[in-house]
Every structure is written in structure tokens, then in C-alpha cells.
Design an enzyme around this catalytic site. Structure first.
Site, PDB file in Angstrom:
ATOM      1  N   HIS A   1     -23.740 -38.953  -5.376  1.00 49.84           N
ATOM      2  CA  HIS A   1     -22.860 -38.014  -6.143  1.00 49.84           C
ATOM      3  C   HIS A   1     -23.546 -36.613  -5.704  1.00 49.84           C
ATOM      4  CE1 HIS A   1     -19.786 -40.051  -8.801  1.00 49.84           C
ATOM      5  NE2 HIS A   1     -20.758 -40.847  -8.396  1.00 49.84           N
TER       6      HIS A   1
ATOM      7  N   HIS B   1     -15.648 -38.088  -5.838  1.00 52.17           N
ATOM      8  CA  HIS B   1     -15.484 -36.966  -6.252  1.00 52.17           C
ATOM      9  C   HIS B   1     -15.489 -35.831  -5.067  1.00 52.17           C
ATOM     10  CE1 HIS B   1     -17.222 -37.898 -10.464  1.00 52.17           C
ATOM     11  NE2 HIS B   1     -16.074 -38.232 -10.504  1.00 52.17           N
TER      12      HIS B   1
ATOM     13  N   GLU C   1     -27.781 -38.591  -7.586  1.00 53.21           N
ATOM     14  CA  GLU C   1     -27.309 -37.240  -7.706  1.00 53.21           C
ATOM     15  C   GLU C   1     -28.170 -36.280  -6.752  1.00 53.21           C
ATOM     16  OE1 GLU C   1     -24.657 -36.060  -9.322  1.00 53.21           O
ATOM     17  OE2 GLU C   1     -24.410 -37.578 -10.821  1.00 53.21           O
TER      18      GLU C   1
ATOM     19  N   GLU D   1     -17.603 -32.720  -4.463  1.00 47.41           N
ATOM     20  CA  GLU D   1     -19.053 -33.091  -4.278  1.00 47.41           C
ATOM     21  C   GLU D   1     -19.470 -33.533  -2.740  1.00 47.41           C
ATOM     22  OE1 GLU D   1     -20.125 -35.806  -7.303  1.00 47.41           O
ATOM     23  OE2 GLU D   1     -19.355 -34.697  -9.014  1.00 47.41           O
TER      24      GLU D   1
END
Length: 458
Positions: free
Chosen positions: A339, A241, A412, A244
């Protein structure tokens, strides 16, 4: 991305009284598909501003994003995020510059068209700023930033921030989060390659739709590269992404530590083969998208059936992973996809749920070990799930199709802050903070593989 005339013409409103928002901007978004380029909303197209304080906005650079500027009055501007290419759903990432400022000029910038209402702006997050004379990113003070439903913008959520320009010679740079460009990655990998270290191999796994390089790094002891014995393998990917960007800093932290002369790094290289794809979506990153590829696809929903022409980076990476899974000389123990999270704080992991209780228990070990090492890790945010909406993600798809011995996770990290376990206080993430999490992530394999004695023996 090529600049568009559409948003430039749509940004000047000669028939709208100064200080009154254009009615159309409250109810709909005029079509714009490119970034503003050296645009001053006071002047006609192709005309240069004549006075200091007539602000010039620009996002026509790598990773830039600003689609439209409406001047409300001399103190206030409405700013519109350019949607992801071929996908108008995603409008979060912004990255633009302002120049031709007047000394001590004070303005209000309103970013008016976010596609997400849930945001860490509600919890104190603020935009980043740097300038020519102060080239280090810093956050705008929270007392100058407001996130709210605006009755003047059709009750949409708006981010408003007050800013005072203090040096008329400077160009000021504003961003959603720390930018990490495709060019920065290529320069970094080029410097690593130039070191000539025998434990690093850099390969081209494939090319994106726009023919940008998909890099694959192999980091391990030279003896492992020629050995016919089965080798333990850890496979790490990042930046699927584009918006990110913290994931790239974490991934670089992983690489930096593995490339170092630290004793723990040497032991890890001797016992594990690390495969790293540091940027899965180079086109989206280059274009300044938030979530999508050039063609508007969220690549992390297409692992189950990637197209060679639409998702070439996924196709190449998936094929390689499946080959390693079938190779008797490769024990693929881990797949970790890095991420960044826009609504939660800290670092944390997402894992999978399995019917076999022993497999579930074993699957929870690595996140537990990471939580013991990383001061910024949150076990409370860690989750093991089989959400149907995530079936096309790397974690879910690979967790179901690879060998049961392979642990598949999403790591994350917050785009904003973390609560320190040692200090019990909220700390803002910096680039160095993201690097540190990457270093801690890879050092956790010392604990998982019980290599502590090997380190002591060194």
C-alpha cells in the site's frame, strides 16, 4: 470513464461576477460524475477558446481525475476532485492536464474539496508537475504551495499552489502522486513475457467487473515448477487502492529484481516460489479513483466475504490463497499486501497480534530484518494490531484464517518522503526510490531464510 455533461455545465457560471466565488460552491457540491474533457471555463459548451491564456483543462484519460473547474478571475481557479465512482466519500486523487497557456502566465489553482483533512500537505508535500518538453515528474517548490482552512470555502481544507507557465506550446500535467496506469502495467508485463525467461509464468487469474485482466505472476526456478517436494511460497499483492500508486512502483521493484541475473535473485528463485498479483483493483486504477472499485467498494474491507460479481478480483485471489494453504506441497510462508500511506512518511509494515507469544515474536522478525536493510524504513511507524475497523483487510482476515505458519503483513510506503537512516535527513521519494524499496523487500528474504551462504557459494 465517460465524460459527463453535468460537470461541464455546472462549471460555467455566466451570472456570477468575475472574481466572486459562486455561493453554491461554498456550501455544497453541484452534482458531477465524470471528468472534464478539453474544458475551458471561459467559453460556452462546445466552443473553442480563441486566445492564448484561456486555459483548457482535461482529465478524460486513463487514471485522470478532475470533476469541475470554476474560474474566479484571470489569475485564479477553483478545482474540484471528482469523487470515486459510486462513492462520494473519497476525494483525494487528482490527475489532469492544462494547455493553451500563455508564456509567463501566472495562476493560482485551489483544490477545494478534499475528503481528508489529515494530509502530508501539512508537512511539506507538494503536487507533481511535468510538461511536454520536460516529461519527467518534479515537485512544485514548497514555497509556492499552501494547505489551509479557507473561510471562502466553508472552512474546508484547501490546497492552493501558484504556478507560472513558461512555454505556450507545452501541455502541463499535474498529479497527486506519480501515476501508474493499468496500461503501463500491461505493457510492462508484456515486455517481461516477451523475454521468454523459463522462470516466469504469467497467467490470468480472473477479470474485473469491466473485464480488465487480473494478472498472476509465478517467478521461481523451472525445477520448482515440476517438483513434487513441498515448496516455500511468498505471495504478494498490490494496488487494491487505486490512488496509492507508489505501491505499483514498489511491486515492480520486486518483480524487476526477481527477473534479474543478480546472484541473489537466482538464489531466491531456486529456494522460493513467488506468486505476485500486481494490481488487485484494475477498474479503480483505470477510472482514476482514490480508494474504490468501479462499484464504489473499498476492496480492502471485503476479504472476509467477497462477492464474485461485485469483488471478482478478491474472490479469485482469496480462493487461490486458500487452495495454497491447503496444498501439502505449498508452504505458504508469507502474504504481503503493498500500500501507500497519505499521512505518514517512510516505509513501514503493519502486522497482526496473536495470543501465542512465540507466534508474535516470530511475526516481528521479518519487519526487523527489513528495517536493517532498507534505509527508508521506519520501525517507529511499524505497528502490530488487531483494530476491529481493519477486520476485513487482507492482512487481518488472512492472518486469522490461514495456517499459523503464514506471516501476513501490509507494507506501507509514503506518498511523499522518508527520513534516511544513513543521512538522518528527509528525502523525497521518486519512482526510483519506490523501485529500490521493492528490491530491498525481496532481498530481505535472503536474510530471513538464511541464504547468505548460498549466495557466497555462487
Amino acid at each position: 470513464m465517460a465524460d459527463s455533461d453535468l460537470e461541464l455545465e455546472g462549471s460555467s457560471r455566466p451570472n456570477t461576477p468575475v472574481g466572486v466565488r459562486p455561493t453554491s460552491s461554498l456550501m455544497r457540491m453541484d452534482p458531477f460524475v465524470g471528468n472534464v474533457s478539453k474544458y475551458c471555463p471561459l467559453t460556452k459548451k462546445l466552443e473553442r477558446p480563441t486566445e492564448k491564456g484561456q486555459l483548457i483543462f482535461d482529465a478524460s484519460f486513463e487514471c485522470g481525475n478532475l470533476g469541475r473547474v470554476d474560474r474566479i478571475n484571470e489569475f485564479e481557479y477553483d478545482l474540484f476532485i471528482r469523487p470515486d465512482t459510486c462513492n462520494p466519500r473519497y476525494r483525494v486523487w487528482f490527475n489532469f492536464t492544462v494547455q493553451n497557456v500563455a508564456s509567463q502566465q501566472r495562476v493560482i489553482f485551489n483544490i477545494v474539496n478534499f475528503s481528508k483533512t489529515r494530509s502530508l500537505y501539512r508537512d511539506g508535500m507538494t503536487p507533481l508537475v511535468m510538461s511536454t518538453s520536460r516529461p519527467k515528474w518534479q515537485r512544485i517548490p514548497s514555497k509556492q504551495v499552501f494547505y489551509y482552512r479557507s473561510p471562502e470555502h466553508n472552512k474546508n481544507y484547501v490546497l492552493s499552489f501558484v504556478f507560472a507557465f513558461d512555454n505556450e506550446k507545452d501541455t502541463y500535467h499535474f498529479a497527486y502522486c506519480y501515476p501508474y496506469t493499468y496500461t503501463r502495467l500491461q505493457d510492462y508485463l508484456g515486455r517481461l513475457e516477451a523475454l521468454g525467461r523459463p522462470f516466469l509464468i504469467r497467467e490470468t487469474l480472473g477479470y474485473s467487473v469491466q473485464q480488465r485482466q487480473l494478472d498472476l505472476l509465478t517467478i521461481t526456478a523451472p525445477a520448482n515448477m515440476i517438483s513434487t517436494k513441498p515448496q516455500r511460497m511468498v505471495f504478494i499483492t498490490s494496488r487494491v487502492h487505486p490512488g496509492e500508486s507508489p505501491s505499483s512502483f514498489v511491486c515492480q521493484g520486486v518483480i524487476d529484481f526477481l527477473m534479474s541475473d543478480h546472484v541473489e535473485a537466482e538464489v531466491l528463485r531456486e529456494h522460493i516460489v513467488f506468486k505476485i498479483v500486481p494490481m488487485l483493483n484494475p477498474d479503480g486504477v483505470f477510472l482514476g479513483n482514490y480508494r474504490s472499485s468501479l462499484m464504489g467498494f473499498d476492496l480492502n474491507r471485503h476479504w472476509h466475504n467477497p462477492s464474485p460479481w461485485a469483488h471478482p478480483s478478491l474472490t479469485a485471489t482469496k480462493q487461490l490463497l486458500l487452495e495454497y494453504d491447503q496444498d501439502p506441497n505449498s508452504h505458504l510462508d508469507f502474504y504481503i499486501d503493498i500500500h501507500a500511506h497519505t499521512t505518514l512518511t517512510n516505509g513501514f509494515m503493519y502486522g497482526n497480534v496473536y495470543e501465542d507469544p512465540q507466534r508474535c515474536e516470530h511475526h516481528s522478525i521479518f519487519p526487523r530484518l527489513l528495517s536493517q536493510r532498507a534505509d527508508d524504513y521506519s520501525w517507529a511507524n511499524t505497528s502490530f494490531n488487531q483494530d476491529a475497523a481493519k477486520a476485513g483487510t487482507g492482512r487481518r482476515f488472512l492472518g486469522n484464517c490461514l495456517s499459523p505458519r503464514t506471516n501476513c503483513y501490509t507494507l506501507e510506503v509514503s506518498v511523499h518522503s522518508y527520513t534516511s537512516q544513513s543521512k538522518a535527513s528527509q528525502e523525497l521519494y521518486t519512482e526510483d526510490g519506490y523501485f529500490k524499496l521493492g528490491k530491498t523487500l525481496v532481498k530481505t528474504f535472503i536474510d530471513y531464510y538464511k541464504l547468505g551462504d548460498k549466495v557466497k557459494d555462487k
